[in-house]
Design an enzyme around this catalytic site. Structure first.
Site, PDB file in Angstrom:
ATOM      1  N   ASP A  77       0.790  -1.243   0.088  1.00 26.76           N
ATOM      2  CA  ASP A  77       0.007   0.089   0.019  1.00 26.76           C
ATOM      3  C   ASP A  77       0.796   1.211  -0.030  1.00 26.76           C
ATOM      4  O   ASP A  77       2.227   1.072   0.007  1.00 26.76           O
ATOM      5  CB  ASP A  77      -0.870   0.042   1.260  1.00 26.76           C
ATOM      6  CG  ASP A  77      -0.249  -0.064   2.618  1.00 26.76           C
ATOM      7  OD1 ASP A  77       0.814  -0.715   2.523  1.00 26.76           O
ATOM      8  OD2 ASP A  77      -0.740   0.328   3.577  1.00 26.76           O
ATOM      9  N   HIS A 135       1.829  -9.057  -3.249  1.00 29.15           N
ATOM     10  CA  HIS A 135       0.666  -7.732  -3.121  1.00 29.15           C
ATOM     11  C   HIS A 135       1.566  -6.563  -2.996  1.00 29.15           C
ATOM     12  O   HIS A 135       2.066  -6.184  -2.185  1.00 29.15           O
ATOM     13  CB  HIS A 135      -0.302  -8.022  -1.890  1.00 29.15           C
ATOM     14  CG  HIS A 135      -1.448  -7.337  -1.835  1.00 29.15           C
ATOM     15  ND1 HIS A 135      -2.433  -7.302  -2.509  1.00 29.15           N
ATOM     16  CD2 HIS A 135      -1.395  -6.073  -1.266  1.00 29.15           C
ATOM     17  CE1 HIS A 135      -3.331  -6.607  -2.187  1.00 29.15           C
ATOM     18  NE2 HIS A 135      -2.587  -5.674  -1.438  1.00 29.15           N
ATOM     19  N   ASP A 182       1.481 -17.717  -3.918  1.00 32.11           N
ATOM     20  CA  ASP A 182       2.219 -16.840  -4.582  1.00 32.11           C
ATOM     21  C   ASP A 182       1.325 -15.892  -5.700  1.00 32.11           C
ATOM     22  O   ASP A 182       1.391 -15.976  -6.658  1.00 32.11           O
ATOM     23  CB  ASP A 182       3.485 -16.992  -5.212  1.00 32.11           C
ATOM     24  CG  ASP A 182       4.260 -15.973  -5.938  1.00 32.11           C
ATOM     25  OD1 ASP A 182       4.191 -14.814  -5.213  1.00 32.11           O
ATOM     26  OD2 ASP A 182       5.088 -16.336  -6.818  1.00 32.11           O
ATOM     27  N   GLU A 191       2.425 -10.425   0.801  1.00 31.59           N
ATOM     28  CA  GLU A 191       2.712  -9.152   0.820  1.00 31.59           C
ATOM     29  C   GLU A 191       3.934  -8.819   0.566  1.00 31.59           C
ATOM     30  O   GLU A 191       5.097  -9.588   0.985  1.00 31.59           O
ATOM     31  CB  GLU A 191       1.865  -7.942   1.617  1.00 31.59           C
ATOM     32  CG  GLU A 191       1.968  -6.706   1.260  1.00 31.59           C
ATOM     33  CD  GLU A 191       0.820  -5.842   1.764  1.00 31.59           C
ATOM     34  OE1 GLU A 191      -0.079  -6.402   2.414  1.00 31.59           O
ATOM     35  OE2 GLU A 191       1.124  -4.668   1.710  1.00 31.59           O
TER      36      GLU A 191
HETATM   37  O1  9MR Z   1      -4.187  -3.612  -0.169  1.00 36.06           O
HETATM   38  C1  9MR Z   1      -4.282  -3.736   1.229  1.00 36.06           C
HETATM   39  C2  9MR Z   1      -3.074  -4.201   1.939  1.00 36.06           C
HETATM   40  O2  9MR Z   1      -1.864  -3.599   1.606  1.00 36.06           O
HETATM   41  C3  9MR Z   1      -3.332  -4.468   3.350  1.00 36.06           C
HETATM   42  O3  9MR Z   1      -2.092  -5.050   3.966  1.00 36.06           O
HETATM   43  C4  9MR Z   1      -4.703  -5.023   3.814  1.00 36.06           C
HETATM   44  C5  9MR Z   1      -4.591  -5.178   5.228  1.00 36.06           C
HETATM   45  O4  9MR Z   1      -4.627  -4.172   5.984  1.00 36.06           O
HETATM   46  O5  9MR Z   1      -5.495  -4.337   2.871  1.00 36.06           O
HETATM   47  C6  9MR Z   1      -5.557  -4.186   1.838  1.00 36.06           C
HETATM   48  O6  9MR Z   1      -6.514  -3.630   1.264  1.00 36.06           O
HETATM   49  C7  9MR Z   1      -7.867  -4.246   1.134  1.00 36.06           C
HETATM   50  C8  9MR Z   1      -8.525  -3.941   2.364  1.00 36.06           C
HETATM   51  O7  9MR Z   1      -8.274  -4.543   3.461  1.00 36.06           O
HETATM   52  C9  9MR Z   1     -10.107  -4.475   1.902  1.00 36.06           C
HETATM   53  N1  9MR Z   1     -10.524  -3.828   0.710  1.00 36.06           N
HETATM   54  C10 9MR Z   1      -9.825  -4.041  -0.673  1.00 36.06           C
HETATM   55  C11 9MR Z   1      -8.326  -3.982  -0.208  1.00 36.06           C
HETATM   56  C12 9MR Z   1      -7.498  -4.099  -1.411  1.00 36.06           C
HETATM   57  O8  9MR Z   1      -7.542  -5.290  -1.589  1.00 36.06           O
HETATM   58  O1  9MR Z   2       2.452  -6.633   9.434  1.00 39.15           O
HETATM   59  C1  9MR Z   2       1.113  -6.305   9.787  1.00 39.15           C
HETATM   60  C2  9MR Z   2       0.741  -7.899  10.615  1.00 39.15           C
HETATM   61  O2  9MR Z   2       1.548  -8.055  11.696  1.00 39.15           O
HETATM   62  C3  9MR Z   2      -0.858  -7.666  11.234  1.00 39.15           C
HETATM   63  O3  9MR Z   2      -1.354  -8.622  11.335  1.00 39.15           O
HETATM   64  C4  9MR Z   2      -1.572  -7.209   9.761  1.00 39.15           C
HETATM   65  C5  9MR Z   2      -3.131  -6.660   9.891  1.00 39.15           C
HETATM   66  O4  9MR Z   2      -2.928  -5.892  10.876  1.00 39.15           O
HETATM   67  O5  9MR Z   2      -0.957  -5.689   9.238  1.00 39.15           O
HETATM   68  C6  9MR Z   2       0.390  -6.041   8.764  1.00 39.15           C
HETATM   69  O6  9MR Z   2       0.759  -4.790   8.256  1.00 39.15           O
HETATM   70  C7  9MR Z   2       0.039  -4.462   6.955  1.00 39.15           C
HETATM   71  C8  9MR Z   2      -0.494  -2.974   7.399  1.00 39.15           C
HETATM   72  O7  9MR Z   2      -1.302  -2.984   8.088  1.00 39.15           O
HETATM   73  C9  9MR Z   2      -0.739  -2.241   6.258  1.00 39.15           C
HETATM   74  N1  9MR Z   2       0.408  -1.971   5.318  1.00 39.15           N
HETATM   75  C10 9MR Z   2       0.785  -3.363   4.790  1.00 39.15           C
HETATM   76  C11 9MR Z   2       1.168  -4.336   5.936  1.00 39.15           C
HETATM   77  C12 9MR Z   2       1.806  -5.563   5.605  1.00 39.15           C
HETATM   78  O8  9MR Z   2       0.714  -6.401   5.289  1.00 39.15           O
END
Ligand code: 9MR
Ligand code: 9MR
Length: 869
Positions: A347, A678, A726, A735
């Protein structure tokens, strides 16, 4: 399965009907009563997950229905939504969408099946009017296109009055039942697909139902058998539930390329045996950070043309930031210029707690060059070692990269004169989640600062304190800026010790919530004390219950939410004035933890330092494995005991292919490696014009909790080590993230420093380093070197590093020079020779800018560590 697909494709050509309105009596597609359900948790019996919403209040389950509030007066239906991602649609297949809906006082809504990101292609949509009484709505349609990961969204905006919407029994039946997913796991002999260090451990795992030992052979690239032996049956491996044997071929040392290991009729992927395996991984893993930089154009000449892009988030349309960012409504009145830093992950958010630990790990990898024998001197992390714009500026490139984030972290501090001055905003990110792919410079979302938090403030304090000591030799003004920000932050955290980021603040960015900050307090106090030597910080850190607690958890020694171990490791490795007994207690706690990780590793047939239960396989778990390996590596640095080094090497074996999926989790590394992580930037899977993540990008790894809908669909019921795919849709298993790559960079740097991993020699020198006098801005030190070996030393070069801003001013009886913090003392012509048992003595006068001046822990003679006496 396949013939059925063909029938559907033929149908697709004939039918492209997309239903939009309700016309009674028209026969739409027919959906048989036993057609498979494509939505998850449509009756909300499992809570709100995996449903998401945006532009609404929180989602809650009330009397078994999913409810939320929607503000009145939104301009468009799509300004507020409730939905589910990863809904599979098959072109030509028939579906029935049905749900119960109510709205109070009452409003129109639109149910849309669409592409979940721009251009939001609609596959089917229907309009309904909801009233205070729940009504059942049902429609059939034929999918006009294939999309394995479509989005169902109820668009609930646009009514003049505020509403409470409730949904129940949401169902999409039709298409095909998902075929059971079977990953392609390749040969049953699992090795580190990159290779093994000549003098290091060499272990592999064979998947087989045989219960007796089996013969194995190591083959050269030409096919010759160069070693052989028998496997060790290991029964059922807990994390994979596979029956496995292990192979140990550590006694084979000959460097070469293209080896394969053969057992039970299968040959492994090829691998090398080499002492330079990890040199490029050190660079690649660090190079990831440049690719993630915000607020600067990425130069394709530095990291490859495919990665070039304009600066993101500098306020150039359609971007709205990050040069003048307001708070979320009601959070603050100021606006901040928070440009720069690294995008957190896939993100475009920037989060202080995660930026903090990632920066810490880069700084720590550099600081290790001052304290660890195999890293001493730091040449491999010096200036000119990375492809960054700052190369050639005389500052080590890893510090330049860390500074890119440090400058951002400093900008996140609330300015003097504002409420909560000195605290750090928890994060800055988009108001709503964006789709994939999306280049940073194309992100149109408003950017917002989120409330300051104690955790973020203490992260800033800790990392800025580290900055102050490590930058002191290179840029005194920047070091001073870091030092003063650190102190201000720490004081602000003490004044506001319980401001926690909300777990519900997760729209448009991750929550990174944490409601226990005792560990952040401990870590910050440690870093401030190591840098300043001030008594107040020592008092705080020794008063913390964490100072004597066991802080090294089995499932992950540390992470963005638990940072006590960072303080403990630094007290063990960074020179400081703790009394000797206390220092030794701290170090023993590190080696005791390392012993436990070794015991865990020995219990795992795939040789990783992580317990075999589902609870240990979490989001980003690959970084937990690495962080445990970092404790092992640190134990090696402290003790020179090769068992610990072997443990760290075996953790790398797991990451690079010795695992149930036969998969290397590092892009570009190993025969079969993760490359569809991701990421909005490196979204090649979605758009062939975009690149994959750069070589050296670490995937989050198996996550038994399957916290994204794509993985939840595909991998339901997976054994922990198999809970990974993957695919760009699976953000909870696949991610990229700065705090995961920082862990990889630290470990890769350690591994590269081990060269051949040859036997560790006993010290053949002993050094006495005594500071006889010190005054406010200076000191006087005498060094005595004794040759404790059996042969004469003919010409010597003694090396150590200062912790902070000390500088050698003059010396006697040795030629002393300094580069950064590293001091090199070379013999004079007349004292070049030290006979066995003999000594030489020299001395120096140094200056300080007032920081502490502890004796260095590590002093090397001609590159080898000396005992201290
Ligand atoms: O793309 C988002 C990712 O980077 C985050 O780790 C994740 C959890 O916070 O959320 C992803 O975003 C999704 C969101 O949680 C729900 N709606 C769709 C988003 C895109 O896939
Ligand atoms: O790395 C984070 C993980 O420990 C948490 O369980 C998760 C849900 O809260 O979020 C991860 O971090 C994401 C962040 O919320 C949004 N940017 C992407 C991060 C990696 O997935």
């Amino acid at each position: 399965m396949i013939p059925h697909r063909r029938r559907l494709a033929a149908l697709a050509a004939a039918t492209t009907l997309v239903l939009t309105g309700a016309t009674a009596g028209v026969a739409y597609a027919e959906v048989p009563p036993d057609a498979p359900e494509q939505l998850r948790n449509g009756d909300f019996s499992a809570g709100t997950s995996p449903w998401f919403s945006y532009g609404t209040g929180d989602l809650t389950v009330v009397d078994g229905r999913l409810c939320t509030t929607v503000p009145g007066g939104l301009a468009n239906p799509w300004d507020a939504g409730i939905g589910q991602d990863a809904v599979p649609l098959i072109a030509g297949a028939d579906y029935e969408l049905s749900f119960d809906v109510s709205a109070t006082p009452g409003a129109a809504l639109k149910a849309v099946l669409q592409l979940g990101s721009a251009p939001y292609t609609t596959y089917a949509s229907l309009d309904a009017t909801a009233t205070g009484t729940a009504q059942h709505v049902a429609r059939t349609f034929t999918a006009p296109a294939d999309n394995p990961s479509a989005q169902l969204v109820f668009q609930v905006g646009g009514s003049p009055a505020a509403q409470t919407f409730c949904l129940d029994n949401v169902s999409l039946r039709g298409g095909e039942a998902a075929p059971p997913y079977e990953p392609d796991t390749g040969p049953r002999v699992r090795v580190n697909q990159v290779g093994y260090l000549p003098g290091g451990p060499k272990n592999a795992t064979v998947v087989t139902d045989d219960t007796d030992p089996l013969p194995w052979q190591l083959r050269s690239a030409a096919g010759a058998v160069v070693a052989s032996g028998e496997t060790t049956p290991r029964g059922v491996d807990a994390a994979s539930q596979q029956r496995v044997h292990t192979v140990d071929f550590s006694s084979f040392h000959t460097p070469g390329t293209g080896y394969t290991l053969v057992a039970d009729g299968e040959a492994s992927h090829p691998f090398d045996i080499s002492g330079t395996l990890y040199d490029r991984l050190r660079v690649d893993s660090l190079q990831f950070f440049y690719a993630q930089r915000s607020g600067t154009p990425i130069d394709g000449g530095l990291i490859g043309a495919g990665y070039a892009r304009p600066a993101g988030h500098l306020g150039v349309a359609p971007n709205q930031g990050d040069t003048d960012v307001p708070c979320q409504p009601g959070v603050c009145d100021h606006r901040l210029d928070v440009r720069g830093g690294w995008y957190d992950a896939g993100d475009h958010g920037k989060y202080v707690v995660n930026g903090g630990i990632a920066t810490y790990q880069l700084l720590s990898a550099f600081e290790r060059t001052k304290t660890a024998e195999t890293a001493a001197g730091g040449g491999a992390l010096g200036d000119g070692t990375l492809r960054v714009p700052e190369r050639g500026n005389t500052v080590p490139d890893i510090l330049d990269e860390a500074r890119w984030e440090l400058e951002f972290l400093l900008r996140m501090q609330v300015p003097a004169g504002q409420p909560l001055a000195g605290m750090a905003h928890h994060k800055i990110h988009d108001r709503s989640w964006t789709g994939l792919p999306l280049a940073p410079q194309d992100d149109p979302q408003p950017r917002e600062l989120h409330p300051p938090s104690t955790a973020a403030t203490l992260n800033l304090a800790a990392v800025a304190a580290q900055c102050a000591r490590l930058f002191a030799p290179y840029d005194a003004a920047f070091a001073a800026r870091c030092g003063s920000a650190a102190k201000t932050a720490y004081a602000a955290a003490k004044a506001h010790p319980a401001r926690y980021a909300s777990p519900a603040d997760g729209n448009g960015g991750g929550a990174y919530d944490d409601s226990n900050v005792t560990d952040e307090f401990y870590w910050a106090a440690v870093e401030l004390w190591l840098t300043t030597g001030e008594q107040a910080y020592l008092t705080d850190l020794t008063a913390s219950p964490l100072h004597t607690a066991d802080v090294f958890a089995a499932g992950g020694a540390f992470g963005w939410q638990s940072v006590a171990a960072l303080g403990r490791l630094d007290l063990a490795t960074v020179p400081n004035a703790l009394p000797a007994a206390e220092r030794s207690r701290i170090r023993t706690s590190v080696t005791a933890a390392a012993d436990r990780y070794l015991a865990t590793l020995r219990g795992q047939a795939y040789g990783l330092p992580l317990p075999g239960e589902a609870g240990a396989y979490v989001w980003g778990g690959n970084s937990n494995i690495i962080n445990n390996a970092i404790v092992l590596a640190t134990a090696f640095d402290l003790t020179r005991d090769a068992r610990y080094r072997d443990g760290a090497v075996q953790a790398a074996d797991y990451l690079l292919g010795r695992n149930a999926l036969n998969m290397s989790y590092v892009t570009g590394w190993g025969e079969r490696n993760a490359h569809h992580q991701h990421s909005r930037i490196f979204a090649h899977q979605l758009d062939p014009d975009l690149p994959n993540p750069p070589d050296g990008s670490l995937a989050g790894g198996p996550n038994a909790a399957l916290q994204d809908p794509y993985a939840a669909n595909l991998l339901a019921g997976c054994q922990p080590m198999f809970c990974y795919v993957d695919d760009i849709n699976s953000y909870s298993t696949n991610e990229v993230a700065i705090n995961w790559n920082s862990a990889l960079a630290w470990l890769a740097s350690f591994l590269a420093d081990q060269r051949d991993a040859a036997a560790v020699a006993a010290p053949s020198c002993a050094v006495t380093y005594t500071t006889h006098g010190s005054w406010p801005d200076g000191f006087n030190t005498q060094v005595i070197v004794r040759n404790t070996g059996t042969s004469a030393v003919d010409g010597w070069s003694l090396r150590w590093a200062f912790t902070g801003d000390q500088k050698v001013q003059s010396s006697w009886s040795a030629r002393v020079s300094q580069s950064g913090a590293t001091v090199t003392a070379r013999n004079e012509a007349w004292n070049a020779n030290i006979a066995p048992g003999g000594t030489v003595t020299f001395g120096l006068i140094g200056t300080t800018a007032g920081g502490p001046n502890p004796a260095p822990n590590l002093i090397t003679l001609n590159g080898t560590a000396c005992a201290r006496s």
